[in-house]
Design a protein around this motif. Structure first.
Motif, PDB file in Angstrom:
ATOM      1  N   SER A  94      48.833   4.374   7.881  1.00 26.85           N
ATOM      2  CA  SER A  94      48.988   5.419   8.890  1.00 26.85           C
ATOM      3  C   SER A  94      50.344   6.100   8.756  1.00 26.85           C
ATOM      4  O   SER A  94      50.533   7.222   9.238  1.00 26.85           O
ATOM      5  CB  SER A  94      48.813   4.845  10.302  1.00 26.85           C
ATOM      6  OG  SER A  94      49.759   3.826  10.556  1.00 26.85           O
ATOM      7  N   THR A 118      60.082   3.736  21.151  1.00 27.29           N
ATOM      8  CA  THR A 118      58.716   3.714  20.631  1.00 27.29           C
ATOM      9  C   THR A 118      58.836   3.381  19.143  1.00 27.29           C
ATOM     10  O   THR A 118      59.882   2.879  18.712  1.00 27.29           O
ATOM     11  CB  THR A 118      57.970   5.037  20.907  1.00 27.29           C
ATOM     12  OG1 THR A 118      56.579   4.880  20.576  1.00 27.29           O
ATOM     13  CG2 THR A 118      58.553   6.199  20.137  1.00 27.29           C
ATOM     14  N   TYR A 119      57.811   3.646  18.364  1.00 26.97           N
ATOM     15  CA  TYR A 119      57.816   3.272  16.944  1.00 26.97           C
ATOM     16  C   TYR A 119      59.016   3.909  16.243  1.00 26.97           C
ATOM     17  O   TYR A 119      59.176   5.139  16.236  1.00 26.97           O
ATOM     18  CB  TYR A 119      56.506   3.711  16.307  1.00 26.97           C
ATOM     19  CG  TYR A 119      56.287   3.307  14.864  1.00 26.97           C
ATOM     20  CD1 TYR A 119      56.940   2.221  14.291  1.00 26.97           C
ATOM     21  CD2 TYR A 119      55.392   4.018  14.067  1.00 26.97           C
ATOM     22  CE1 TYR A 119      56.718   1.848  12.977  1.00 26.97           C
ATOM     23  CE2 TYR A 119      55.152   3.661  12.750  1.00 26.97           C
ATOM     24  CZ  TYR A 119      55.824   2.583  12.209  1.00 26.97           C
ATOM     25  OH  TYR A 119      55.605   2.231  10.900  1.00 26.97           O
ATOM     26  N   TYR A 122      59.269   7.194  13.652  1.00 25.94           N
ATOM     27  CA  TYR A 122      59.193   8.613  13.991  1.00 25.94           C
ATOM     28  C   TYR A 122      60.502   9.366  13.723  1.00 25.94           C
ATOM     29  O   TYR A 122      60.469  10.453  13.121  1.00 25.94           O
ATOM     30  CB  TYR A 122      58.770   8.803  15.453  1.00 25.94           C
ATOM     31  CG  TYR A 122      57.467   8.136  15.840  1.00 25.94           C
ATOM     32  CD1 TYR A 122      56.437   7.942  14.915  1.00 25.94           C
ATOM     33  CD2 TYR A 122      57.247   7.702  17.145  1.00 25.94           C
ATOM     34  CE1 TYR A 122      55.246   7.331  15.273  1.00 25.94           C
ATOM     35  CE2 TYR A 122      56.062   7.097  17.513  1.00 25.94           C
ATOM     36  CZ  TYR A 122      55.063   6.905  16.578  1.00 25.94           C
ATOM     37  OH  TYR A 122      53.890   6.296  16.945  1.00 25.94           O
ATOM     38  N   ALA A 166      53.363   5.768  20.460  1.00 23.81           N
ATOM     39  CA  ALA A 166      52.442   4.675  20.145  1.00 23.81           C
ATOM     40  C   ALA A 166      51.690   4.327  21.422  1.00 23.81           C
ATOM     41  O   ALA A 166      52.269   4.263  22.506  1.00 23.81           O
ATOM     42  CB  ALA A 166      53.218   3.469  19.635  1.00 23.81           C
ATOM     43  N   ASN A 169      52.173   1.175  23.530  1.00 25.44           N
ATOM     44  CA  ASN A 169      53.494   1.477  22.998  1.00 25.44           C
ATOM     45  C   ASN A 169      54.077   0.279  22.258  1.00 25.44           C
ATOM     46  O   ASN A 169      53.678  -0.863  22.464  1.00 25.44           O
ATOM     47  CB  ASN A 169      54.429   1.899  24.135  1.00 25.44           C
ATOM     48  CG  ASN A 169      55.655   2.643  23.630  1.00 25.44           C
ATOM     49  OD1 ASN A 169      55.695   3.117  22.497  1.00 25.44           O
ATOM     50  ND2 ASN A 169      56.661   2.748  24.473  1.00 25.44           N
ATOM     51  N   ASP A 195      49.379   7.263  18.618  1.00 24.29           N
ATOM     52  CA  ASP A 195      49.372   6.325  17.492  1.00 24.29           C
ATOM     53  C   ASP A 195      48.720   5.028  17.978  1.00 24.29           C
ATOM     54  O   ASP A 195      49.347   4.201  18.624  1.00 24.29           O
ATOM     55  CB  ASP A 195      50.819   6.093  17.049  1.00 24.29           C
ATOM     56  CG  ASP A 195      50.930   5.199  15.827  1.00 24.29           C
ATOM     57  OD1 ASP A 195      49.917   4.576  15.435  1.00 24.29           O
ATOM     58  OD2 ASP A 195      52.035   5.113  15.264  1.00 24.29           O
ATOM     59  N   GLU A 196      47.432   4.856  17.643  1.00 21.07           N
ATOM     60  CA  GLU A 196      46.639   3.750  18.184  1.00 21.07           C
ATOM     61  C   GLU A 196      46.565   2.561  17.228  1.00 21.07           C
ATOM     62  O   GLU A 196      45.534   1.887  17.136  1.00 21.07           O
ATOM     63  CB  GLU A 196      45.229   4.239  18.529  1.00 21.07           C
ATOM     64  CG  GLU A 196      45.186   5.203  19.702  1.00 21.07           C
ATOM     65  CD  GLU A 196      43.785   5.388  20.260  1.00 21.07           C
ATOM     66  OE1 GLU A 196      42.810   5.035  19.560  1.00 21.07           O
ATOM     67  OE2 GLU A 196      43.664   5.870  21.395  1.00 21.07           O
ATOM     68  N   ALA A 197      47.660   2.252  16.579  1.00 25.37           N
ATOM     69  CA  ALA A 197      47.673   1.120  15.647  1.00 25.37           C
ATOM     70  C   ALA A 197      47.236  -0.173  16.317  1.00 25.37           C
ATOM     71  O   ALA A 197      46.607  -1.033  15.687  1.00 25.37           O
ATOM     72  CB  ALA A 197      49.071   0.962  15.051  1.00 25.37           C
ATOM     73  N   TYR A 198      47.578  -0.333  17.602  1.00 24.63           N
ATOM     74  CA  TYR A 198      47.308  -1.601  18.296  1.00 24.63           C
ATOM     75  C   TYR A 198      46.154  -1.509  19.291  1.00 24.63           C
ATOM     76  O   TYR A 198      45.845  -2.497  19.963  1.00 24.63           O
ATOM     77  CB  TYR A 198      48.572  -2.055  19.033  1.00 24.63           C
ATOM     78  CG  TYR A 198      49.754  -2.265  18.108  1.00 24.63           C
ATOM     79  CD1 TYR A 198      49.832  -3.382  17.288  1.00 24.63           C
ATOM     80  CD2 TYR A 198      50.784  -1.331  18.040  1.00 24.63           C
ATOM     81  CE1 TYR A 198      50.906  -3.569  16.432  1.00 24.63           C
ATOM     82  CE2 TYR A 198      51.857  -1.509  17.178  1.00 24.63           C
ATOM     83  CZ  TYR A 198      51.912  -2.632  16.382  1.00 24.63           C
ATOM     84  OH  TYR A 198      52.977  -2.817  15.526  1.00 24.63           O
ATOM     85  N   SER A 221      45.399   5.657  13.356  1.00 21.59           N
ATOM     86  CA  SER A 221      45.236   4.203  13.391  1.00 21.59           C
ATOM     87  C   SER A 221      45.414   3.653  11.976  1.00 21.59           C
ATOM     88  O   SER A 221      45.634   4.393  11.025  1.00 21.59           O
ATOM     89  CB  SER A 221      43.874   3.804  13.962  1.00 21.59           C
ATOM     90  OG  SER A 221      43.853   2.419  14.264  1.00 21.59           O
ATOM     91  N   THR A 304      48.481  -5.586  22.865  1.00 22.00           N
ATOM     92  CA  THR A 304      48.666  -5.512  21.412  1.00 22.00           C
ATOM     93  C   THR A 304      48.567  -6.903  20.799  1.00 22.00           C
ATOM     94  O   THR A 304      48.213  -7.870  21.473  1.00 22.00           O
ATOM     95  CB  THR A 304      50.048  -4.917  21.090  1.00 22.00           C
ATOM     96  OG1 THR A 304      51.058  -5.834  21.542  1.00 22.00           O
ATOM     97  CG2 THR A 304      50.262  -3.586  21.787  1.00 22.00           C
TER      98      THR A 304
END
Length: 369
Positions: A94, A118-119, A122, A166, A169, A195-198, A221, A304
Motif C-alpha cells: 500500500s 498517524t502513520y 505520510y 489511517a 488510526n 488508509d484501512e490497513a488494519y 489497504s 487493530t
C-alpha cells in the motif's frame, strides 16, 4: 567531480528530508518480533499451493513478464470484497499506492491535512513529492479532531486538496464512528483517503463506499497484515473507476511480480481463512489487554492487530526502560518518542502463547507492588 560536490546537486527536498524509520528488523527465530504489526500466523495454504505452481515450468512461464495491470488479482479483490468492476488498483504494497496518490492527486507545493499522530510515512511521501501539509493534534482522548481538520484545510495559504488518515488510526489503534467519518467525507472539499490497513481487525470498512456513495473517498489497504503476506508487498486502493484510470497512468510498468500476484490472489479468495485468522488475532488482543490492565497499564481500545498501552507509572522513563528490558529478553516492541505517546508502548498482537510470553517478561521487569 567529488561525490560531495555531486550530492550538492541533488534537490534540496531530498537532501533535507528524513526517510521513513520502520521498526527494528531482526528476523531471527529466537526473537519474538512484535514491533512491526505483522501477522503471527503463516498465510493461507492456498498461497503455498500458488507458489508451488509458480515453481512449476509447466504451469508458469517465469521467463515472461507478469500481467502489467494485475487483472486477475484486481478482479479477485473486487469480487471478494463486493466492489464494482474497475474500482481497484494494486501496487507494490500500500506504500506504493499511497506514493502514487500523493503524486497523482496533488502538484508540488499543494497542501494536505492529516491528524497527528498517524502513520509516519505520510510526511516522508510529502517531502518526496514536494508537498506541504498541516497537522491537527488528536483530542485528549486520542480521537481525531474532524472539525480541526476542516478548519486547517481552509486556513492554509492554499486550501488543502486532500485529507489522509489511517482508519483505524495508528499508532493509537482507535476507530472512529461511522457518523463522524461520513460527515467529514461529505464536508471535506477535496479527496479523503482512508488508509484501512488494519480495518479487517475492526468492525467496519468504508471500502465499498469509495467512489460509489462518496465520489471523493479513496480507501487503501494491504495484504501485509490481515492476509500474512508482508513479505510479498501487495496493496490496493478502491475508488471511482474514473480516478482509477487516472492514477493508473503513473503506475510503474509491471509493478507487481508474478509471485506477488499469484500469492495475493490465492489469499484474497480464501475468505474463511482470513475471517478465522482475524478472530484469532482478536482473541489474543483481548488476552493481552486483560493481562496488561492487571499489571497497571492503561490500554487504548484497539480495532487493530496491536495495542497502545500507557505504562503503569505514566512516564517516558519507564516506557523506555520496559522497551529496553524486553529487547534484552529478545522481545521487540515499539516505543515512540512523540510527545503525545512517549509514555506508551505499542505491542503487536501475536499468538496467545506469545502474549503470555510478553506478560511473563513484564512480571520480571515491573517493580513488585
Amino acid at each position: 567531480m567529488k561525490i560531495q560536490e555531486m550530492l550538492e546537486m541533488l534537490p534540496n527536498r531530498v537532501r533535507q528530508m528524513h526517510g521513513y524509520v520502520p521498526g527494528l528488523q531482526k528476523n531471527d527465530s529466537s526473537i519474538l518480533k512484535l514491533n512491526s504489526n505483522e501477522n503471527p500466523y503463516p498465510p493461507s495454504p492456498a498461497v503455498f499451493q500458488a507458489l508451488k505452481d509458480l515453481a512449476d515450468p509447466g504451469k508458469t512461464a517465469l521467463e515472461k513478464y507478469p500481467s502489467p495491470r494485475s487483472h486477475e488479482l484486481r478482479q479477485a479483490i473486487e469480487t471478494t470484497l463486493g466492489l464494482d468492476t474497475g474500482t481497484v488498483l494494486v501496487g507494490n504494497g500500500s506504500d506504493e499506492i499511497l506514493a502514487m496518490l500523493f503524486r497523482g492527486l496533488m502538484d508540488p507545493g499543494d497542501t494536505f491535512v492529516m491528524p497527528d499522530p498517524t502513520y509516519s510515512l505520510y510526511p516522508v511521501l510529502a517531502e518526496i513529492a514536494g508537498l506541504k501539509y498541516s497537522t491537527v493534534p488528536l483530542k485528549q482522548d486520542f480521537r481525531i479532531d474532524f472539525a480541526g481538520l476542516l478548519k486547517a484545510a481552509q486556513d492554509s495559504n492554499s486550501p488543502a486538496r486532500v485529507a489522509i488518515m489511517a482508519m483505524p488510526n495508528a499508532p493509537t489503534g482507535l476507530d472512529e464512528s461511522t457518523d463522524d467519518l461520513e460527515r467529514f467525507i461529505l464536508d471535506f472539499p477535496g479527496w479523503v483517503i482512508l488508509d484501512e490497513a488494519y480495518a479487517p481487525f475492526g468492525e467496519k470498512s468504508f471500502m465499498q463506499l469509495a467512489g460509489s456513495r462518496f465520489a471523493n473517498l479513496i480507501c487503501t489497504s494491504t495484504f501485509s497484515k490481515a492476509w500474512s503476506l508482508a513479505g510479498m508487498r501487495v496493496g490496493w486502493m478502491a475508488a471511482h473507476p474514473a480516478l482509477i484510470d487516472e492514477i493508473d497512468k503513473i503506475r510503474d510498468s509491471y509493478n507487481l511480480s508474478r509471485a506477488a500476484q499469484m500469492a495475493a490472489r490465492a489469499a484474497i479468495l480464501d475468505v474463511s481463512w482470513q475471517k478465522e485468522n482475524a478472530e484469532k488475532i482478536k482473541a489474543s488482543r483481548a488476552r493481552l489487554v486483560s493481562g496488561l490492565q492487571q499489571r497497571g497499564f492503561q490500554c487504548i481500545p484497539s480495532s487493530t492487530n496491536f495495542v497502545l498501552a500507557r505504562v503503569p507509572e505514566g512516564n517516558p522513563e519507564q516506557a523506555r526502560k520496559i522497551h529496553q528490558e524486553l529487547e534484552k529478553r529478545n522481545i521487540l516492541i515499539r516505543y515512540f518518542s512523540l510527545p503525545r505517546v512517549q509514555e506508551y508502548l505499542r505491542i503487536s498482537i501475536g499468538t496467545e502463547k506469545q502474549m503470555d510470553q510478553v506478560l511473563t517478561a513484564l512480571d520480571e521487569i515491573l517493580p513488585v507492588p
